[in-house]
Design an enzyme around this catalytic site. Sequence first.
Site, PDB file in Angstrom:
ATOM      1  N   ARG A 178      29.725 -87.842  73.070  1.00 17.74           N
ATOM      2  CA  ARG A 178      28.315 -88.191  73.284  1.00 17.74           C
ATOM      3  C   ARG A 178      27.650 -87.246  74.288  1.00 17.74           C
ATOM      4  NH1 ARG A 178      25.179 -92.069  75.960  1.00 17.74           N
ATOM      5  NH2 ARG A 178      26.960 -92.660  77.239  1.00 17.74           N
ATOM      6  N   LYS A 179      28.331 -86.174  74.639  1.00 17.46           N
ATOM      7  CA  LYS A 179      27.772 -85.190  75.571  1.00 17.46           C
ATOM      8  C   LYS A 179      26.823 -84.253  74.818  1.00 17.46           C
ATOM      9  CE  LYS A 179      31.795 -85.362  78.633  1.00 17.46           C
ATOM     10  NZ  LYS A 179      32.931 -84.616  79.212  1.00 17.46           N
TER      11      LYS A 179
END
Length: 296
Positions: A140-141
Amino acid sequence: MSNKPIYAHLLPPSWKTQVATWLEEDAPSFDYGGFVVGEAEREAFLFGKGSQRAVLAGVPFFTEVFEQLGCKVEWHVQEGEEFDPIKHVATVRGKARLLLLGERVALNLLARCSGIATKSKRILDNARSYGYTGVIAGTRKTTPGFRLVEKYGMRVGGVDPHRHDLSSMIMLKDNHIWSCGSITAAIAQARSVGGFSLLLDVEVRNEKEAEEAIEAGADVIMLDNMEGDELVSVARRLKEKWSGKRKFLFESSGNITESNLRERAINEIDILSTSAVHQSVQHIDFSLKIQQPRDQ
């Protein structure tokens, strides 16, 4: 009828409004260059350039940019296919000022998305060549406001995009656990609100914490920053101990790169999640060249 997947069918109804926002951001006031070139009907060739074989990704975003401007795009390479530079990838037709109005937005989208797809495919292919049969996933970066394009690129490149947002899976990391008091308490609270439909992924630091998470009912156990013999031995022991008693998956995350993938790609681990498929990824170079009219 082609059996190849149409990745555009994954996109939510809201995605076209994002394209309109990107166009608005790039031309918030006067379009001085567009005034210069005018409304003559022109044809532009999209070339895939650079120095490497690449995966084409981002086709619906590129196409929508020009469709919102009244132009038409004809693709000569299918999304998900690899191409060698220099390749005539697509042809765009429309008024000269509108072709140039959409040019940079469309190229930036395509370059970033294709870069992620290319890196994703390379990492997945490498893992398979090492004998790894599990899941390669992103993280999710991602870039705020651009997550949809980046997750889409991962999917086209063949890796799992992992959770898209905080609502699509429950993930309990160290801060959640410390704030709640224990892994068991954190899992119990998460289950009370998440219900049966959401998977629960819990980050642990050692074998003792992993066992607590399994016993408390986690679906995925993230063995964070464990490597080498420790990673293998912990996963093997716990899978043997809980065989037939609990169903769960092991995930390994933290500092997984192309250079150490061979050491981390072990089949005792079900999921390898890495931001290497989308962070600091080299963009694929594309250019859009308006062609001279044939009668000139």
